[in-house]
Design a protein around this motif. Structure first.
Motif, PDB file in Angstrom:
ATOM      1  N   PRO A 269      15.733  13.612  26.220  1.00 29.37           N
ATOM      2  CA  PRO A 269      15.149  14.692  25.589  1.00 29.37           C
ATOM      3  C   PRO A 269      14.558  14.549  24.578  1.00 29.37           C
ATOM      4  O   PRO A 269      14.934  13.465  23.832  1.00 29.37           O
ATOM      5  CB  PRO A 269      16.206  15.672  25.512  1.00 29.37           C
ATOM      6  CG  PRO A 269      17.481  15.309  26.220  1.00 29.37           C
ATOM      7  CD  PRO A 269      17.399  13.710  26.439  1.00 29.37           C
TER       8      PRO A 269
ATOM      9  N   HIS B  99      11.568  18.685  27.106  1.00 25.48           N
ATOM     10  CA  HIS B  99      10.731  17.998  26.212  1.00 25.48           C
ATOM     11  C   HIS B  99       9.886  19.076  25.127  1.00 25.48           C
ATOM     12  O   HIS B  99       9.874  20.218  25.843  1.00 25.48           O
ATOM     13  CB  HIS B  99       9.222  17.213  26.796  1.00 25.48           C
ATOM     14  CG  HIS B  99      10.018  16.275  27.779  1.00 25.48           C
ATOM     15  ND1 HIS B  99       9.244  16.021  28.974  1.00 25.48           N
ATOM     16  CD2 HIS B  99      10.960  15.335  27.853  1.00 25.48           C
ATOM     17  CE1 HIS B  99      10.093  15.037  29.520  1.00 25.48           C
ATOM     18  NE2 HIS B  99      11.132  14.551  28.713  1.00 25.48           N
TER      19      HIS B  99
ATOM     20  N   ASP C 170       8.775   5.992  28.282  1.00 25.69           N
ATOM     21  CA  ASP C 170       9.282   6.658  29.338  1.00 25.69           C
ATOM     22  C   ASP C 170       9.752   8.143  29.034  1.00 25.69           C
ATOM     23  O   ASP C 170      10.807   8.280  28.314  1.00 25.69           O
ATOM     24  CB  ASP C 170      10.620   6.041  29.854  1.00 25.69           C
ATOM     25  CG  ASP C 170      11.205   6.508  31.166  1.00 25.69           C
ATOM     26  OD1 ASP C 170      10.663   7.454  31.679  1.00 25.69           O
ATOM     27  OD2 ASP C 170      12.011   5.915  31.268  1.00 25.69           O
ATOM     28  N   GLU C 171       8.742   9.010  29.072  1.00 26.11           N
ATOM     29  CA  GLU C 171       8.968  10.200  28.666  1.00 26.11           C
ATOM     30  C   GLU C 171      10.232  11.206  29.386  1.00 26.11           C
ATOM     31  O   GLU C 171      10.645  12.086  29.073  1.00 26.11           O
ATOM     32  CB  GLU C 171       7.663  11.179  28.827  1.00 26.11           C
ATOM     33  CG  GLU C 171       6.548  10.658  27.923  1.00 26.11           C
ATOM     34  CD  GLU C 171       5.249  11.461  28.188  1.00 26.11           C
ATOM     35  OE1 GLU C 171       5.402  12.588  28.625  1.00 26.11           O
ATOM     36  OE2 GLU C 171       4.285  10.955  27.410  1.00 26.11           O
ATOM     37  N   ASP C 172      10.530  10.562  30.380  1.00 20.49           N
ATOM     38  CA  ASP C 172      11.595  11.275  31.214  1.00 20.49           C
ATOM     39  C   ASP C 172      13.017  10.296  30.942  1.00 20.49           C
ATOM     40  O   ASP C 172      13.851  10.855  31.603  1.00 20.49           O
ATOM     41  CB  ASP C 172      11.302  11.125  32.587  1.00 20.49           C
ATOM     42  CG  ASP C 172      10.282  12.166  33.211  1.00 20.49           C
ATOM     43  OD1 ASP C 172       9.925  13.202  32.313  1.00 20.49           O
ATOM     44  OD2 ASP C 172       9.424  11.579  34.101  1.00 20.49           O
TER      45      ASP C 172
ATOM     46  N   VAL D 164      16.975  16.781  31.002  1.00 24.67           N
ATOM     47  CA  VAL D 164      15.991  16.329  30.099  1.00 24.67           C
ATOM     48  C   VAL D 164      15.003  17.358  29.711  1.00 24.67           C
ATOM     49  O   VAL D 164      14.391  18.038  30.585  1.00 24.67           O
ATOM     50  CB  VAL D 164      15.189  15.041  30.719  1.00 24.67           C
ATOM     51  CG1 VAL D 164      14.172  14.629  29.748  1.00 24.67           C
ATOM     52  CG2 VAL D 164      15.931  14.082  30.834  1.00 24.67           C
TER      53      VAL D 164
ATOM     54  N   ARG E 144       8.372  10.458  20.803  1.00 21.68           N
ATOM     55  CA  ARG E 144       8.144  10.582  22.058  1.00 21.68           C
ATOM     56  C   ARG E 144       7.819   9.208  22.725  1.00 21.68           C
ATOM     57  O   ARG E 144       7.101   8.362  22.420  1.00 21.68           O
ATOM     58  CB  ARG E 144       6.626  11.186  22.293  1.00 21.68           C
ATOM     59  CG  ARG E 144       6.051  11.318  23.728  1.00 21.68           C
ATOM     60  CD  ARG E 144       4.653  11.680  23.448  1.00 21.68           C
ATOM     61  NE  ARG E 144       4.026  12.150  24.630  1.00 21.68           N
ATOM     62  CZ  ARG E 144       2.730  12.327  24.737  1.00 21.68           C
ATOM     63  NH1 ARG E 144       1.900  12.599  23.599  1.00 21.68           N
ATOM     64  NH2 ARG E 144       2.129  12.395  25.795  1.00 21.68           N
TER      65      ARG E 144
ATOM     66  N   TYR F 251      20.447   2.985  36.160  1.00 24.04           N
ATOM     67  CA  TYR F 251      20.198   3.773  37.358  1.00 24.04           C
ATOM     68  C   TYR F 251      21.122   3.572  38.352  1.00 24.04           C
ATOM     69  O   TYR F 251      21.662   4.495  39.258  1.00 24.04           O
ATOM     70  CB  TYR F 251      18.833   3.747  37.671  1.00 24.04           C
ATOM     71  CG  TYR F 251      17.672   4.113  36.919  1.00 24.04           C
ATOM     72  CD1 TYR F 251      18.069   5.236  35.885  1.00 24.04           C
ATOM     73  CD2 TYR F 251      16.378   3.461  36.502  1.00 24.04           C
ATOM     74  CE1 TYR F 251      16.916   5.585  34.876  1.00 24.04           C
ATOM     75  CE2 TYR F 251      15.589   3.711  35.712  1.00 24.04           C
ATOM     76  CZ  TYR F 251      15.898   4.905  34.720  1.00 24.04           C
ATOM     77  OH  TYR F 251      14.636   5.216  33.787  1.00 24.04           O
TER      78      TYR F 251
ATOM     79  N   SER G 178      20.943   8.303  39.047  1.00 23.40           N
ATOM     80  CA  SER G 178      20.100   9.304  38.648  1.00 23.40           C
ATOM     81  C   SER G 178      18.539   9.148  39.188  1.00 23.40           C
ATOM     82  O   SER G 178      17.610   9.898  39.024  1.00 23.40           O
ATOM     83  CB  SER G 178      19.917   9.125  37.150  1.00 23.40           C
ATOM     84  OG  SER G 178      19.467   7.916  36.578  1.00 23.40           O
ATOM     85  N   ARG G 179      18.244   7.931  39.740  1.00 22.40           N
ATOM     86  CA  ARG G 179      16.994   7.486  40.374  1.00 22.40           C
ATOM     87  C   ARG G 179      17.173   6.627  41.552  1.00 22.40           C
ATOM     88  O   ARG G 179      18.234   5.921  41.874  1.00 22.40           O
ATOM     89  CB  ARG G 179      15.916   6.705  39.353  1.00 22.40           C
ATOM     90  CG  ARG G 179      15.527   7.734  38.121  1.00 22.40           C
ATOM     91  CD  ARG G 179      14.594   7.025  37.497  1.00 22.40           C
ATOM     92  NE  ARG G 179      14.059   7.856  36.136  1.00 22.40           N
ATOM     93  CZ  ARG G 179      13.108   7.498  35.424  1.00 22.40           C
ATOM     94  NH1 ARG G 179      12.360   6.503  35.524  1.00 22.40           N
ATOM     95  NH2 ARG G 179      12.931   8.390  34.286  1.00 22.40           N
TER      96      ARG G 179
ATOM     97  N   ALA H  28      19.763  12.955  34.530  1.00 16.85           N
ATOM     98  CA  ALA H  28      18.797  13.120  35.523  1.00 16.85           C
ATOM     99  C   ALA H  28      18.098  14.304  35.399  1.00 16.85           C
ATOM    100  O   ALA H  28      16.594  14.677  35.464  1.00 16.85           O
ATOM    101  CB  ALA H  28      19.185  13.229  36.878  1.00 16.85           C
ATOM    102  N   ASP H  29      19.009  15.570  34.975  1.00 18.76           N
ATOM    103  CA  ASP H  29      18.561  16.792  35.181  1.00 18.76           C
ATOM    104  C   ASP H  29      18.555  17.578  33.607  1.00 18.76           C
ATOM    105  O   ASP H  29      17.949  18.702  33.548  1.00 18.76           O
ATOM    106  CB  ASP H  29      19.583  17.714  35.867  1.00 18.76           C
ATOM    107  CG  ASP H  29      19.595  17.215  37.287  1.00 18.76           C
ATOM    108  OD1 ASP H  29      18.575  16.663  37.788  1.00 18.76           O
ATOM    109  OD2 ASP H  29      20.557  17.394  37.705  1.00 18.76           O
TER     110      ASP H  29
END
Length: 369
Positions: free
Chosen positions: A154, A350, A149-151, A348, A146, A20, A25-26, A345-346
């Motif tokens: 993808p 699901h 950390d789901e974020d 991703v 899955r 990061y 990205s965060r 960051a952008d």
């Protein structure tokens, strides 16, 4: 040569936090950023230049990372390989299969080789080490599974937790009060394989919400060993046809239903129950989770199919989209402090697929002597 894990250990943070800091990205605190930079300076670490030079190249190849031990054969692996290959071809890509059991290093080799534009990753763990590799090398990838950390990346997956809870709810509604949940093997649980842990969580949630007693046990690969385990759990019939009780957990003492999640047990579960002296559904009702669509061995049973084609098509699309986002980010690199940030960051996406319980040849009603 120092790695991102070395930097993380010296700075006292997780490898993802180092990523990061590099990619922006965060939001990261200044104190954490300072510690990471001090560790980078002390170790002489920098993201591999070779990975950056690969960003602008295109091979029109998708890598499918399918870790497997030599000699092991699982029908679901082959089915996914075929469906991902078909999806890749539809999008104008070829498929490269990699089967390294060292998942992180296997992906690292593929990413640095320049052989593929992106990767589809199978056998996903809750805290999958390949996520750190993707962040470190800024290599496009999407997961069939899955993560915790789901974020992070993808991913696509069946909602295994809800599938297990649904199976328990439907059986409880049909009159079953004592159930056995045949979960994946102990090694997959110890390894924190996503589908295994989520399925067990769902079974226990189903027990809490219905009041049914659900005993979670682990499957084994050998049909004869599984038959002995099922005989101990579910009981059986003596030579004169009398029902012998099993080791139930609730007031009913002998379980009347079995939920099977482990894919390797699907094709021989009926044979194992027969070997245990049990009849389906006269002695025990069986629901199978995660079967392959069209599998004749489980067609007669109530079941929740694994939507392989949908998962494979969507995850391949996500991987290709991530590669396209990286190319766009790289093209705009002169205007960005760190090309690749938008990828992490952008871009991703699901897809969590809700389970559907399909009827078998017999109802779910609890057996009656």
């Amino acid at each position: 040569m120092a790695t991102i894990r070395d930097v993380a250990q010296r700075a006292g943070v997780a490898p993802s936090t180092v990523s990061y800091v590099f990619n922006g990205s965060r939001s990261i605190s200044e104190e954490t950023r300072r510690r990471v930079q001090e560790a980078v300076d002390a170790l002489g670490y920098h993201p591999r230049a070779s990975a950056r030079t690969l960003r602008s190249s295109r091979t029109h190849v998708i890598a499918l990372a399918l870790p497997r031990a030599a000699g092991e054969r699982h029908a679901v692996d082959g089915r996914f390989a075929i469906e991902v290959s078909d999806a890749a071809n539809t999008l104008g890509y070829d498929l490269l299969l990699t089967t390294s059991q060292d998942k992180a290093e296997g992906l690292r080799r593929v990413a640095l080789s320049g052989l593929a534009d992106a990767a589809v990753l199978m056998a996903v763990d809750m805290e999958d080490a390949r996520i750190d590799v993707v962040r470190e090398l800024v290599f496009p990838a999407a997961l069939i599974g899955r993560p915790a950390d789901e974020d992070a990346l993808p991913w696509t997956d069946l909602d295994w937790e809800e599938a297990a809870a649904l199976a328990v709810r439907e059986l409880a509604a049909a009159g079953h009060r004592d159930l056995v949940y045949l979960a994946p093997g102990e090694s997959e649980v110890r390894g924190r394989r996503s589908y295994a842990l989520r399925g067990i969580t769902g079974a226990r949630r189903g027990a809490r919400t219905t009041g049914a007693a659900v005993k979670v046990v682990h499957s084994v690969g050998d049909p004869a060993t599984l038959a002995r385990r099922l005989r101990a759990l579910l009981g059986g019939r003596t030579a004169d046809g009398t029902r012998r009780p099993g080791s139930g957990t609730g007031a009913a003492a002998t379980p009347t239903a079995l939920v099977v999640q482990h894919p390797s047990a699907h094709h021989h579960i009926l044979a194992s129950l027969t070997a245990a002296g049990l009849r389906v559904p006269e002695d025990v009702t069986v629901v199978v989770i995660g079967t392959l669509p069209g599998d004749p061995s489980s067609r007669r049973l109530p079941r929740i199919d694994l939507p392989v084609q949908t998962l494979a098509t969507e995850v391949t699309r996500l991987a290709v989209s991530a590669a396209a986002a990286l190319r766009e980010d790289t093209a705009a690199g002169a205007e960005r402090a760190e090309p690749g940030a938008r990828l992490l960051a952008d871009s991703v996406g699901h897809l969590l697929i809700a389970p559907v319980l399909l009827p078998g040849a017999r109802p779910l009603d609890a057996p009656r002597d």
